[in-house]
Design a protein around this motif. Structure first.
Motif, short mmCIF file in Angstrom:
data_model
loop_
_atom_site.label_atom_id
_atom_site.label_comp_id
_atom_site.label_asym_id
_atom_site.label_seq_id
_atom_site.Cartn_x
_atom_site.Cartn_y
_atom_site.Cartn_z
N ARG A 69 -11.40 6.24 -14.31
CA ARG A 69 -10.58 6.50 -15.50
C ARG A 69 -9.11 6.78 -15.17
O ARG A 69 -8.33 7.12 -16.06
CB ARG A 69 -11.16 7.69 -16.27
N LEU A 70 -8.73 6.59 -13.91
CA LEU A 70 -7.38 6.95 -13.49
C LEU A 70 -6.29 6.22 -14.27
O LEU A 70 -5.22 6.79 -14.52
CB LEU A 70 -7.20 6.63 -11.99
N ARG A 120 -9.60 15.79 -0.85
CA ARG A 120 -9.07 16.71 0.15
C ARG A 120 -8.50 15.99 1.38
O ARG A 120 -8.08 16.65 2.32
CB ARG A 120 -10.12 17.73 0.61
N ILE A 121 -8.52 14.66 1.37
CA ILE A 121 -8.00 13.92 2.53
C ILE A 121 -6.76 13.11 2.17
O ILE A 121 -5.75 13.14 2.87
CB ILE A 121 -9.08 13.00 3.12
N GLY A 122 -6.80 12.39 1.06
CA GLY A 122 -5.64 11.61 0.65
C GLY A 122 -6.03 10.42 -0.21
O GLY A 122 -7.22 10.17 -0.45
N SER A 123 -5.01 9.71 -0.68
CA SER A 123 -5.23 8.58 -1.58
C SER A 123 -4.40 7.39 -1.15
O SER A 123 -3.35 7.54 -0.51
CB SER A 123 -4.88 8.95 -3.03
N GLU A 124 -4.87 6.20 -1.54
CA GLU A 124 -4.11 4.97 -1.30
C GLU A 124 -4.15 4.10 -2.54
O GLU A 124 -5.22 3.71 -3.01
CB GLU A 124 -4.67 4.20 -0.11
N PHE A 125 -2.98 3.80 -3.08
CA PHE A 125 -2.85 2.86 -4.18
C PHE A 125 -2.22 1.59 -3.61
O PHE A 125 -1.24 1.66 -2.86
CB PHE A 125 -1.96 3.42 -5.29
N SER A 126 -2.78 0.45 -3.97
CA SER A 126 -2.26 -0.81 -3.44
C SER A 126 -2.25 -1.86 -4.53
O SER A 126 -3.05 -1.82 -5.46
CB SER A 126 -3.10 -1.28 -2.25
N PHE A 127 -1.31 -2.80 -4.42
CA PHE A 127 -1.23 -3.88 -5.39
C PHE A 127 -0.73 -5.14 -4.70
O PHE A 127 -0.04 -5.08 -3.67
CB PHE A 127 -0.31 -3.51 -6.57
N THR A 128 -1.09 -6.27 -5.26
CA THR A 128 -0.70 -7.56 -4.68
C THR A 128 0.53 -8.12 -5.38
O THR A 128 0.80 -7.81 -6.53
CB THR A 128 -1.85 -8.57 -4.78
N ARG A 139 -3.41 -7.80 -8.92
CA ARG A 139 -4.46 -6.79 -8.94
C ARG A 139 -3.95 -5.48 -8.35
O ARG A 139 -3.10 -5.48 -7.46
CB ARG A 139 -5.66 -7.26 -8.11
N ILE A 140 -4.47 -4.37 -8.86
CA ILE A 140 -4.16 -3.06 -8.32
C ILE A 140 -5.46 -2.37 -7.91
O ILE A 140 -6.49 -2.52 -8.58
CB ILE A 140 -3.36 -2.19 -9.32
N TYR A 141 -5.40 -1.64 -6.80
CA TYR A 141 -6.60 -1.00 -6.26
C TYR A 141 -6.29 0.47 -5.96
O TYR A 141 -5.14 0.85 -5.75
CB TYR A 141 -7.05 -1.68 -4.96
N VAL A 142 -7.35 1.27 -5.91
CA VAL A 142 -7.19 2.68 -5.53
C VAL A 142 -8.38 3.09 -4.66
O VAL A 142 -9.52 2.76 -4.95
CB VAL A 142 -7.08 3.60 -6.78
N GLU A 143 -8.06 3.78 -3.59
CA GLU A 143 -9.07 4.37 -2.72
C GLU A 143 -8.66 5.81 -2.45
O GLU A 143 -7.48 6.08 -2.23
CB GLU A 143 -9.19 3.60 -1.39
N SER A 144 -9.61 6.71 -2.49
CA SER A 144 -9.27 8.12 -2.29
C SER A 144 -10.44 8.89 -1.72
O SER A 144 -11.60 8.62 -2.05
CB SER A 144 -8.83 8.75 -3.62
N ASP A 145 -10.12 9.82 -0.84
CA ASP A 145 -11.09 10.78 -0.31
C ASP A 145 -10.62 12.17 -0.70
O ASP A 145 -9.49 12.56 -0.39
CB ASP A 145 -11.20 10.68 1.21
N ARG A 162 0.84 -1.20 0.00
CA ARG A 162 0.00 0.00 0.00
C ARG A 162 0.88 1.25 0.00
O ARG A 162 1.82 1.35 0.79
CB ARG A 162 -0.92 0.02 1.22
N VAL A 163 0.56 2.19 -0.87
CA VAL A 163 1.22 3.50 -0.91
C VAL A 163 0.16 4.54 -0.58
O VAL A 163 -0.76 4.78 -1.37
CB VAL A 163 1.86 3.77 -2.29
N THR A 164 0.29 5.16 0.59
CA THR A 164 -0.73 6.07 1.09
C THR A 164 -0.16 7.47 1.28
O THR A 164 0.97 7.62 1.74
CB THR A 164 -1.28 5.56 2.45
N ASP A 165 -0.94 8.48 0.92
CA ASP A 165 -0.53 9.86 1.15
C ASP A 165 -1.69 10.64 1.74
O ASP A 165 -2.83 10.17 1.76
CB ASP A 165 -0.05 10.52 -0.15
N ASN A 166 -1.38 11.82 2.26
CA ASN A 166 -2.42 12.69 2.81
C ASN A 166 -2.50 13.98 2.00
O ASN A 166 -2.60 15.07 2.54
CB ASN A 166 -2.16 12.99 4.29
N GLY A 167 -2.45 13.79 0.68
CA GLY A 167 -2.48 14.93 -0.23
C GLY A 167 -3.88 15.41 -0.54
O GLY A 167 -4.80 15.26 0.26
N GLU A 168 -4.04 15.92 -1.76
CA GLU A 168 -5.32 16.54 -2.13
C GLU A 168 -6.41 15.54 -2.46
O GLU A 168 -7.59 15.87 -2.51
CB GLU A 168 -5.12 17.47 -3.33
N GLY A 169 -6.05 14.27 -2.66
CA GLY A 169 -7.05 13.25 -2.95
C GLY A 169 -7.62 13.36 -4.36
O GLY A 169 -7.25 14.25 -5.13
#
Length: 359
Positions: free
Chosen positions: A290-291, A334-342, A326-332, A275-282
């Motif tokens: 479409r990312l 103005r809070i941040g994003s998380e990209f993860s892969f297996t 598999r690769i996944y993305v979760e984002s909020d 998991r690669v997580t940040d607290n950026g702009e989201g």
């Protein structure tokens, strides 16, 4: 198309029955009025009338319908409708209607798919044109300025040549990424599988982009102190490229004094998830589907200022899928994003306490 012919007798059966019943009724009334009613004659008439009507109707209607239905089948076959091309020609209207409706639905689906692809193609060509023409015009502008006389000034000559060189480097960067993603899409890029420590690889990527992160005072860190190595089976160079793209994006779109955190956790069987997580702009939810498209940008203006080819996430997705992962993305927003892969974990190197965070 097959030449076999499937006959349908239902229309002739019913039509002959209706005609026979009507004529029999009329004849019975006539004989009854004339006091000449003969049951045997009526039965014979019914049999004879029904047989004659059936033969005439079946022959004429079958020939009439067959000619027209056959033309429908031939027209459909010209449109490459395989499912109808293999079936026999039928004069049964119910069956024909179902087959034509199936054909129409399939054509409608294909047309809609072609429209989506055409829209994507237009957008892709526009993006490629924009990405290439910007550095091209920049390089051309510097070179023309030098040709017009600026090259006689050593300071301007050196500055403009360096800027032109950066433009050429950007062109090369875009072309290399396009070449790589093309190879990934057609399966021409061979993966060199090895066993390596994913913790060590993440740390090397941290070291590589430490200076870039320090400009925005972004901390590159693990979620915990990993004491033991986590050995995975994959193409080390390609996974490094995946991590580099994800970490660079987290720095690029991260906020000042923020963090980019990497965690590795056990999944079921022999899998780990990175998991690669940040607290950026989201990222707004509307953009997430479409990312991973080529040249798709969430911020059309700001992201270009940050540089990049616009192919990073598309390459990441293709590399992970080439590993059958598999690769996944979760984002909020103005809070941040998380990209993860297996990734596949090497069984003979058990992971101790992976995914258990310290408090």
């Amino acid at each position: 198309m097959a030449e076999n012919f499937k006959r349908s007798y239902r229309f002739a059966y019913l039509s002959s029955l209706y005609i026979t019943l009507l004529l029999t009724l009329l004849m019975s009334v006539f004989f009854y009025i004339q006091n000449q009613f003969n049951p045997l004659f009526i039965i014979g008439f019914i049999i004879l009338c029904y047989g004659i009507c059936f033969l005439i109707i079946q022959y004429r209607v079958q020939k009439f319908i067959y000619r027209r239905v056959r033309k429908i089948y031939d027209d459909i076959e010209m449109l490459d409708m395989d499912t109808l091309g293999e079936s026999p020609v039928t004069t049964d209207m119910k069956t024909l209607i179902k087959e034509v409706e199936k054909f129409a639905q399939k054509r409608k689906t294909e047309i809609e798919s072609l429209k989506v692809r055409e829209d994507y193609r237009k957008e892709f060509m526009g993006n490629v044109s924009h990405e290439l023409k910007t550095p091209l015009f920049t390089v051309q502008g510097y070179i023309l300025t030098l040709i017009d006389g600026a090259m006689n000034d050593p300071a301007i000559l050196d500055k403009y040549l360096n800027r032109a060189n950066k433009g050429v480097e950007r062109l090369i960067y875009i072309v290399k990424d396009l070449d790589m993603i093309t190879k990934l899409e057609v399966g021409d890029l061979n993966l060199n599988y090895t066993n390596f420590d994913i913790i060590e690889l993440v740390q090397s990527v941290f070291d590589l982009f430490e200076m870039k992160a320090s400009k925005k005072n972004i901390a590159l860190t693990f979620d915990m102190n990993y004491q033991d190595p986590i050995i995975v089976h994959a193409d080390k160079e390609r996974i490094q490229q995946v991590l580099s793209n994800l970490i660079v994006n987290s720095i690029k779109y991260g906020k000042e004094d923020g963090t980019t955190e990497v965690s590795i956790e056990n999944l079921i069987k022999n899998k780990v998830i990175v998991r690669v997580t940040d607290n950026g702009e989201g990222i707004a939810q509307a953009h997430i589907p479409r990312l991973f498209e080529r040249f798709y940008r969430v911020d059309k203006s700001g992201s270009r200022k940050e540089g990049g080819s616009g192919l990073g996430l598309a390459i990441v997705k293709h590399i992970i899928e080439a590993h059958h992962e598999r690769i996944y993305v979760e984002s909020d927003y103005r809070i941040g994003s998380e990209f993860s892969f297996t990734l596949e974990k090497v069984k003979k190197f058990p992971v101790v306490d992976v995914g258990t965070k310290t408090t």
